[in-house]
Scaffold this motif. Structure first.
Motif, PDB file in Angstrom:
ATOM      1  N   ASP A 250       0.814  -1.220   0.000  1.00 48.25           N
ATOM      2  CA  ASP A 250       0.000   0.000   0.000  1.00 48.25           C
ATOM      3  C   ASP A 250       0.848   1.272   0.000  1.00 48.25           C
ATOM      4  O   ASP A 250       0.587   2.223   0.750  1.00 48.25           O
ATOM      5  CB  ASP A 250      -0.935   0.014   1.224  1.00 48.25           C
ATOM      6  N   GLY A 251       1.887   1.303  -0.839  1.00 49.92           N
ATOM      7  CA  GLY A 251       2.685   2.510  -0.988  1.00 49.92           C
ATOM      8  C   GLY A 251       3.699   2.747   0.112  1.00 49.92           C
ATOM      9  O   GLY A 251       4.291   3.835   0.170  1.00 49.92           O
ATOM     10  N   SER A 252       3.900   1.764   0.993  1.00 50.42           N
ATOM     11  CA  SER A 252       4.857   1.908   2.093  1.00 50.42           C
ATOM     12  C   SER A 252       5.735   0.668   2.183  1.00 50.42           C
ATOM     13  O   SER A 252       5.372  -0.410   1.675  1.00 50.42           O
ATOM     14  CB  SER A 252       4.125   2.113   3.428  1.00 50.42           C
ATOM     15  N   VAL A 253       6.875   0.812   2.808  1.00 50.37           N
ATOM     16  CA  VAL A 253       7.737  -0.325   3.091  1.00 50.37           C
ATOM     17  C   VAL A 253       7.638  -0.611   4.582  1.00 50.37           C
ATOM     18  O   VAL A 253       7.627   0.311   5.413  1.00 50.37           O
ATOM     19  CB  VAL A 253       9.193  -0.067   2.651  1.00 50.37           C
ATOM     20  N   LEU A 254       7.537  -1.898   4.934  1.00 55.52           N
ATOM     21  CA  LEU A 254       7.373  -2.298   6.327  1.00 55.52           C
ATOM     22  C   LEU A 254       8.731  -2.711   6.894  1.00 55.52           C
ATOM     23  O   LEU A 254       9.286  -3.743   6.528  1.00 55.52           O
ATOM     24  CB  LEU A 254       6.391  -3.458   6.434  1.00 55.52           C
ATOM     25  N   ILE A 255       9.286  -1.864   7.763  1.00 52.06           N
ATOM     26  CA  ILE A 255      10.580  -2.120   8.396  1.00 52.06           C
ATOM     27  C   ILE A 255      10.312  -2.471   9.851  1.00 52.06           C
ATOM     28  O   ILE A 255      10.024  -1.604  10.681  1.00 52.06           O
ATOM     29  CB  ILE A 255      11.513  -0.899   8.297  1.00 52.06           C
ATOM     30  N   GLY A 256      10.355  -3.765  10.151  1.00 51.70           N
ATOM     31  CA  GLY A 256       9.927  -4.193  11.476  1.00 51.70           C
ATOM     32  C   GLY A 256       8.466  -3.845  11.654  1.00 51.70           C
ATOM     33  O   GLY A 256       7.631  -4.118  10.781  1.00 51.70           O
ATOM     34  N   ASP A 257       8.141  -3.211  12.782  1.00 52.16           N
ATOM     35  CA  ASP A 257       6.752  -2.811  13.024  1.00 52.16           C
ATOM     36  C   ASP A 257       6.481  -1.381  12.570  1.00 52.16           C
ATOM     37  O   ASP A 257       5.439  -0.800  12.909  1.00 52.16           O
ATOM     38  CB  ASP A 257       6.436  -2.939  14.528  1.00 52.16           C
ATOM     39  N   ALA A 258       7.425  -0.805  11.809  1.00 53.14           N
ATOM     40  CA  ALA A 258       7.261   0.566  11.313  1.00 53.14           C
ATOM     41  C   ALA A 258       6.753   0.555   9.871  1.00 53.14           C
ATOM     42  O   ALA A 258       7.104  -0.310   9.077  1.00 53.14           O
ATOM     43  CB  ALA A 258       8.584   1.322  11.386  1.00 53.14           C
ATOM     44  N   VAL A 259       5.914   1.521   9.572  1.00 51.93           N
ATOM     45  CA  VAL A 259       5.401   1.716   8.212  1.00 51.93           C
ATOM     46  C   VAL A 259       6.020   2.996   7.668  1.00 51.93           C
ATOM     47  O   VAL A 259       5.746   4.091   8.166  1.00 51.93           O
ATOM     48  CB  VAL A 259       3.864   1.818   8.209  1.00 51.93           C
ATOM     49  N   VAL A 260       6.862   2.872   6.651  1.00 53.59           N
ATOM     50  CA  VAL A 260       7.601   4.019   6.110  1.00 53.59           C
ATOM     51  C   VAL A 260       7.097   4.303   4.709  1.00 53.59           C
ATOM     52  O   VAL A 260       7.185   3.450   3.815  1.00 53.59           O
ATOM     53  CB  VAL A 260       9.122   3.735   6.087  1.00 53.59           C
ATOM     54  N   GLU A 273      10.041  -8.219 -10.948  1.00 46.11           N
ATOM     55  CA  GLU A 273      11.143  -9.058 -10.476  1.00 46.11           C
ATOM     56  C   GLU A 273      11.471  -8.814  -9.011  1.00 46.11           C
ATOM     57  O   GLU A 273      12.042  -9.677  -8.336  1.00 46.11           O
ATOM     58  CB  GLU A 273      12.391  -8.825 -11.329  1.00 46.11           C
ATOM     59  N   ASP A 274      11.127  -7.638  -8.494  1.00 45.77           N
ATOM     60  CA  ASP A 274      11.382  -7.323  -7.086  1.00 45.77           C
ATOM     61  C   ASP A 274      10.417  -8.045  -6.149  1.00 45.77           C
ATOM     62  O   ASP A 274      10.643  -8.055  -4.926  1.00 45.77           O
ATOM     63  CB  ASP A 274      11.291  -5.807  -6.854  1.00 45.77           C
ATOM     64  N   ASP A 275       9.335  -8.613  -6.698  1.00 39.61           N
ATOM     65  CA  ASP A 275       8.396  -9.411  -5.915  1.00 39.61           C
ATOM     66  C   ASP A 275       7.819  -8.627  -4.735  1.00 39.61           C
ATOM     67  O   ASP A 275       7.739  -9.126  -3.607  1.00 39.61           O
ATOM     68  CB  ASP A 275       9.083 -10.693  -5.420  1.00 39.61           C
ATOM     69  N   ALA A 276       7.430  -7.378  -5.008  1.00 36.95           N
ATOM     70  CA  ALA A 276       6.817  -6.510  -3.990  1.00 36.95           C
ATOM     71  C   ALA A 276       7.722  -6.347  -2.765  1.00 36.95           C
ATOM     72  O   ALA A 276       7.244  -6.284  -1.631  1.00 36.95           O
ATOM     73  CB  ALA A 276       5.444  -7.038  -3.582  1.00 36.95           C
ATOM     74  N   LYS A 277       9.017  -6.271  -3.022  1.00 34.06           N
ATOM     75  CA  LYS A 277       9.978  -6.054  -1.940  1.00 34.06           C
ATOM     76  C   LYS A 277      10.927  -4.924  -2.318  1.00 34.06           C
ATOM     77  O   LYS A 277      11.098  -4.602  -3.492  1.00 34.06           O
ATOM     78  CB  LYS A 277      10.776  -7.334  -1.655  1.00 34.06           C
ATOM     79  N   THR A 321       6.689  -7.882  14.585  1.00 34.50           N
ATOM     80  CA  THR A 321       5.633  -8.851  14.881  1.00 34.50           C
ATOM     81  C   THR A 321       5.545  -9.893  13.769  1.00 34.50           C
ATOM     82  O   THR A 321       5.361 -11.091  14.021  1.00 34.50           O
ATOM     83  CB  THR A 321       4.282  -8.133  15.029  1.00 34.50           C
ATOM     84  N   ASP A 322       5.703  -9.418  12.520  1.00 28.55           N
ATOM     85  CA  ASP A 322       5.674 -10.299  11.347  1.00 28.55           C
ATOM     86  C   ASP A 322       7.118 -10.599  10.934  1.00 28.55           C
ATOM     87  O   ASP A 322       7.867  -9.675  10.601  1.00 28.55           O
ATOM     88  CB  ASP A 322       4.925  -9.599  10.211  1.00 28.55           C
ATOM     89  N   PRO A 323       7.559 -11.868  10.940  1.00 27.51           N
ATOM     90  CA  PRO A 323       8.945 -12.201  10.558  1.00 27.51           C
ATOM     91  C   PRO A 323       9.326 -11.675   9.181  1.00 27.51           C
ATOM     92  O   PRO A 323      10.501 -11.399   8.934  1.00 27.51           O
ATOM     93  CB  PRO A 323       8.958 -13.733  10.595  1.00 27.51           C
ATOM     94  N   ALA A 324       8.377 -11.505   8.283  1.00 29.52           N
ATOM     95  CA  ALA A 324       8.682 -11.033   6.929  1.00 29.52           C
ATOM     96  C   ALA A 324       9.195  -9.597   6.924  1.00 29.52           C
ATOM     97  O   ALA A 324       9.841  -9.167   5.970  1.00 29.52           O
ATOM     98  CB  ALA A 324       7.447 -11.143   6.045  1.00 29.52           C
ATOM     99  N   THR A 325       8.910  -8.850   7.985  1.00 25.55           N
ATOM    100  CA  THR A 325       9.332  -7.448   8.028  1.00 25.55           C
ATOM    101  C   THR A 325      10.642  -7.250   8.781  1.00 25.55           C
ATOM    102  O   THR A 325      11.111  -6.122   8.919  1.00 25.55           O
ATOM    103  CB  THR A 325       8.242  -6.578   8.685  1.00 25.55           C
ATOM    104  N   ALA A 326      11.245  -8.334   9.261  1.00 25.11           N
ATOM    105  CA  ALA A 326      12.520  -8.241   9.985  1.00 25.11           C
ATOM    106  C   ALA A 326      13.658  -8.615   9.046  1.00 25.11           C
ATOM    107  O   ALA A 326      14.422  -9.536   9.291  1.00 25.11           O
ATOM    108  CB  ALA A 326      12.511  -9.163  11.203  1.00 25.11           C
ATOM    109  N   GLY A 327      13.786  -7.866   7.940  1.00 27.92           N
ATOM    110  CA  GLY A 327      14.682  -8.283   6.871  1.00 27.92           C
ATOM    111  C   GLY A 327      16.073  -7.705   6.893  1.00 27.92           C
ATOM    112  O   GLY A 327      16.728  -7.650   5.859  1.00 27.92           O
ATOM    113  N   LEU A 328      16.573  -7.226   8.029  1.00 31.22           N
ATOM    114  CA  LEU A 328      17.924  -6.667   8.071  1.00 31.22           C
ATOM    115  C   LEU A 328      18.974  -7.740   7.860  1.00 31.22           C
ATOM    116  O   LEU A 328      18.860  -8.850   8.384  1.00 31.22           O
ATOM    117  CB  LEU A 328      18.196  -5.968   9.408  1.00 31.22           C
TER     118      LEU A 328
END
Length: 371
Positions: A250-260, A273-277, A321-328
């Motif tokens: 929805d127009g934001s990137v999810l970094i941990g529990d933050a919406v940027v 090719e970026d697969d919504a990432k 909260t969501d493991p998918a957003t802990a991508g560091l």
């Protein structure tokens, strides 16, 4: 003095399929101090040795000034090289070491003495000319190696990790001396190092290599502020940039529990090719405290704080909260904090990325996206 040009220069070692240096295109201006930097095995020393004539060029060519030196013998290229291990003759005095190449070339003794004395004055070695290398410190030996290059009045200086054998304090002082000396002499210089701090503090421009491929060339500030890809972003800067791959929704990137929120330019540049990432980077010094609940506030649980007096760096884990957003990449996020108000272990702090300080890269290719 002269320019230096790598024109599609390639080196493939016998028995290997992948080039050690792959079609290197690089132009170095007359009098410029250019630093070749990259991790071990990236091809930086091979590039230098190709320029020196110590490695064969399998494809492409190398020019010094307007002269194609690809097949010219090293002694005829009018270059002087400073090695990592000094390479001094132990049985000769400092003066004899510095003047040896001139002696071999048949130069008159008076001219050799004149050049050695001048180089010794520049390098503050006048009191050591009668000593032998064993009676010198590591820093003094490196200055003798520099003097041996200076007396030849070459068109190009080549330096292959000349500070690697010095202790940390001496490296700082010697790199300042080398940079100052080069600017005073105005000789075109190609300097190889794996230390990105050396690269940032010494070079007029920096060329970053990886796996034999040139990644980016530019001034230290350009590479720091506008890295061309995720590799350059993580390689340049100390401590390293925080970087990871996160989902875009929805127009934001999810970094941990933050919406940027993301700009329209970034969103438009994301491909299937970026697969919504999106790969997002932010430097430790580009984070600032934020209140919980503030849009874009990133929660970080503190693990440890390094106190350095004038600075402090907090290392923590991204709360997600969501493991998918802990991508560091790596296990921690690093933030520069107020050394007078450091958080404690176990504290959860909220940090936001300063405006215009976020770096966005393609999740598929790692290339930088529009700001």
């Amino acid at each position: 003095m002269a320019t230096v040009t790598f024109d599609g220069a390639t080196r493939i070692y016998p028995g290997t399929e992948r080039p050690a240096v792959d079609h290197l295109d690089l132009h170095i201006e007359d009098g410029e101090f250019l630093v070749l930097v990259g991790p071990s095995g990236c091809g930086k020393s091979t590039s230098l040795r190709m320029l020196a004539g110590l490695e064969e060029v399998n494809d492409g060519r190398i020019l010094i000034g307007e002269k194609d030196v690809t097949d010219v013998q090293p002694k005829d290229r009018d270059i002087a090289m400073v090695f990592q291990n000094y390479a001094l003759y132990p049985h000769m005095t400092v003066a004899d070491n510095m003047g040896f190449a001139l002696k071999i070339a048949g130069m008159p003794k008076d001219e050799i003495r004149k050049r050695v004395d001048e180089a010794a004055r520049i390098l503050d070695l006048g009191d050591y000319l009668a000593r032998k290398p064993k009676a010198l410190s590591g820093g003094q030996r490196q200055r003798v190696a520099m003097g041996r290059a200076i007396v030849r009045n070459p068109k190009v200086f080549l330096m292959d990790e000349p500070l690697s054998n010095l202790d940390a304090k001496l490296r700082v002082s010697t790199r300042t001396q080398i940079a100052s000396l080069q600017r005073n002499l105005g000789v075109t210089t190609v300097y190889v190092t794996h230390d990105q701090t050396e690269a940032l503090t010494m070079g007029d421009r920096i060329a970053v290599l990886k796996d034999g491929l040139l990644q980016q060339v530019g001034s230290p500030l350009v590479l720091y502020d506008k890295p061309a890809n995720a590799f350059v972003a993580t390689f340049i800067g100390s401590p390293a940039m925080n970087i990871g791959t996160f989902p875009v929704r929805d127009g934001s990137v999810l970094i941990g529990d933050a919406v940027v929120r993301l700009s329209e330019a970034v969103l438009a540049a994301i491909t299937p090719e970026d697969d919504a990432k999106l790969t997002v980077g932010f430097r430790p010094e580009n984070l600032e405290p934020a209140a919980a609940g503030t849009p874009g506030a990133i929660p970080v649980e503190i693990l440890i704080v390094e106190e350095l007096g004038s600075d402090a760096y907090a290392y923590g884990t991204l709360k997600a909260t969501d493991p998918a957003t802990a991508g560091l990449q790596g296990e921690s996020v690093i933030a520069r904090v107020n050394p007078r108000e450091i958080p404690r272990k176990g504290d959860v702090v909220y940090l936001s990325i300063r405006p215009n300080e976020q770096h966005n890269f393609s999740a598929a290719t790692g290339e930088r996206l529009p700001d």
